[in-house]
Write an enzyme that holds these catalytic residues in place. Sequence first.
Site, PDB file in Angstrom:
ATOM      1  N   ASP A  15     -10.503   1.958  -3.599  1.00 13.32           N
ATOM      2  CA  ASP A  15     -11.135   1.546  -2.315  1.00 13.32           C
ATOM      3  C   ASP A  15     -12.403   1.505  -2.423  1.00 13.32           C
ATOM      4  OD1 ASP A  15      -8.763   1.229  -0.880  1.00 13.32           O
ATOM      5  OD2 ASP A  15      -8.938   3.238   0.000  1.00 13.32           O
ATOM      6  N   ASP A  18       0.815  -1.121   0.042  1.00 12.88           N
ATOM      7  CA  ASP A  18       0.195   0.091   0.012  1.00 12.88           C
ATOM      8  C   ASP A  18       0.840   1.265   0.188  1.00 12.88           C
ATOM      9  OD1 ASP A  18      -2.443   1.292   0.189  1.00 12.88           O
ATOM     10  OD2 ASP A  18      -3.249   0.581   1.938  1.00 12.88           O
TER      11      ASP A  18
HETATM   12  C1  DGJ Z   1      -5.926   1.804   1.737  1.00 17.87           C
HETATM   13  C2  DGJ Z   1      -6.214   0.608   1.016  1.00 17.87           C
HETATM   14  O1  DGJ Z   1      -6.498   1.109  -0.423  1.00 17.87           O
HETATM   15  C3  DGJ Z   1      -7.092  -0.067   1.544  1.00 17.87           C
HETATM   16  O2  DGJ Z   1      -7.621  -1.226   0.808  1.00 17.87           O
HETATM   17  C4  DGJ Z   1      -6.883  -0.679   2.924  1.00 17.87           C
HETATM   18  O3  DGJ Z   1      -5.758  -1.694   2.705  1.00 17.87           O
HETATM   19  C5  DGJ Z   1      -6.047   0.337   3.747  1.00 17.87           C
HETATM   20  N1  DGJ Z   1      -5.530   1.265   2.974  1.00 17.87           N
HETATM   21  C6  DGJ Z   1      -5.583   0.133   4.975  1.00 17.87           C
HETATM   22  O4  DGJ Z   1      -4.872   0.830   5.615  1.00 17.87           O
END
Ligand code: DGJ
Length: 690
Positions: free
Chosen positions: A490, A431
């Site tokens: 997301d 991430d």
């Molecule tokens: C942002 C990501 O895009 C989410 O899917 C998740 O992993 C969160 N971060 C976790 O902090």
Amino acid sequence: MVIHLQAAGTSFVLDARGSQPPSIVHWGAALGDLGDDDLAALGSAAVPAVPPSSLDTPPRLSVLPTLGDGWSGRPAFSGPSRPRFATSAVTRPSPGSVLISLGADGLAVATEIELSAQGVLRLRHRLTNTGAGSYDLGSLGVVLPVPARAAEVLDFGGLWAYERRPQRTALRTGAWTRETRHGRPGHDDPYLMMLGTPGFSFRGGEVWAAHLAWSGDKQLWAERSALGPTVLGAGELLAPGEVRLAPGESYTTPWTVAVWSGDGIDGLSARLHEWIRSRRAPEPRPVVLNTWEAVYFDQSLERLTPLVSAAAEVGVERFVLDDGWFRGRTDDRRALGDWTVDPERWPSGLTPLIDAVRDRGMEFGLWLEPEMVSPDSVLARDHPDWVLGDDAATWRHQRVLDLSVPEAYQHILDSIGALLTEYPIAFLKWDHNRDLLQEGSAHRQTTALYRLLAELKHRFPSVEIESCASGGARIDLGILDFVDRFWTSDTNDALERQQIQRWTGVLMPPELLGSHVGAPTAHITGRGGALSFRLATSLFGHAGIEWDLTTASAAERAVISAWVAEYQQRRALLHGGTTVRSDGDDPDRLLHGVVAPGRRTALYALVTLRAPGTAIPEPVRFPGLDPVRRYTVRPLVLGSPPRTVQDAAPPWLDAGAVTLPGRVLAEVGLPPALLTPEQAQLFTVDASPD
Ligand code: DGJ
């Protein structure tokens, strides 16, 4: 010599005669077999008139247009000097590539041009400082000519959870420039800049497109001028002093990946997807369960064991433990950088969870955010000098770890190496949740990231990596050299996902785009979504689940199991077929599908976003089939059928199937059921035996 690269219906012609930097004569439709005489004649015939009030030599667009050779548009190169480049050598490393060496006072440029068998053009420059002092590079990019009939530009904006919103405008005199300064491509990444004939669409029109294979700051532009050809340009966006070359040092630009299509955006996708697939080992994409929207930071063996069981029962193949497993990470305000397992929530480490996952036949995956550090972390307290920018504002309560500091780089490499050595981890969700916002840092941070990923891939070749950046803020062909999947967005709201996946899929093939079935009420938008709509949406991607399945009813779980089986059975088609999208008259009714290589079978989805524009919608037309073959079309139901409001269904749907030639299905189509908003109807299409 005049060089002709030709593949997959595309030609690229370069006039490399004389000492001027070679000029680009043609990039577009294939010209057929041309002998040396034809090519020489074409090169000479392409020399334009000399207009009044201009240089006395005919204006031609070179592979490196600069003011020095009369190009008054946005230059491909800028720096403290005004070099006039001359060609020193042109070689052909392979039948599909050209290497051009250019020199000027104190500078040398090597330009590589390749046309792949799939019709994808790649270009990049390497600049070497051959002078005695240091050289501050301003910019170095690729500029390609497109014909004036390419008068419309289509690229993307977007924001968190709403990535890749297309925007289209007419190109007028001047430059349409997109610059990103996020230190990552960003949610508003221009992504793929397309220039096409007016009204170009998924299935029609001529289109020229460019993407920069780079995960840092960038610029993409289209420029139209009365004084020369219309151009498409791309390059890294450098801050002053960001690339300072000592004598003998070089800078290599990212690849500019450029594609032409004579048959609309789908033609671009067909070439790009085939090319991307040709460069990767085709591993089957396992069904994923990701814990983020299921439990967020509420992690423990007790909490997650029932989810592991529920996942295994529906057929999940990879279980991914998201954010929250490491020391002190109770929420998103702390602990990034402290990459050891939290002893309070995981007193016996991750082994009991991983054992449970693997005992149920699933692979285990783990979330990390290696390029970041929380101010409230052991790492930041011990090594404040490893944090990028001493006065940087926090973003999601975090700062950036400066990977160009060798000790910081080594620490992260060792931390991840230790985890991958200790635990049988098959997959990392990597991430990146903030912009860098430190002028002049993006280049070195991005190159360090690529080095880190390459080193990890080298040491742990079987570990797959997903590029995630607050959802889809880092989806590009640069990082794709090191990763196996992208987290597309997301949002797991199927309605938003329909558009995001449709447009992200213009460049990336569906098997690289994570696509999860979320909870009945989408967490980000609060919108409710029918299970059949959510399943149909996730089917066309690297499918997964992001929902606390322990809260799903037995009936819902049974439907999900059937969906998993359907995905597994059709995986080769979904991930190896040609993506097709119809233009349709109603922007709130989308048709998309995949057609198998050889066109024997296909799967389509008719999607309604909002209320229909007319009482009797247009027939559904099925693009991409073999016109002369006969096909049987059948609806495919996942769970309950899509919701309709109609007094009677079209008779062919009541009959359950119809068999017609591909040409009829493409030209006339079939009347659809009257779907209500936010529904999807799937159709299987199978060729009759020959
Ligand atoms: C942002 C990501 O895009 C989410 O899917 C998740 O992993 C969160 N971060 C976790 O902090």
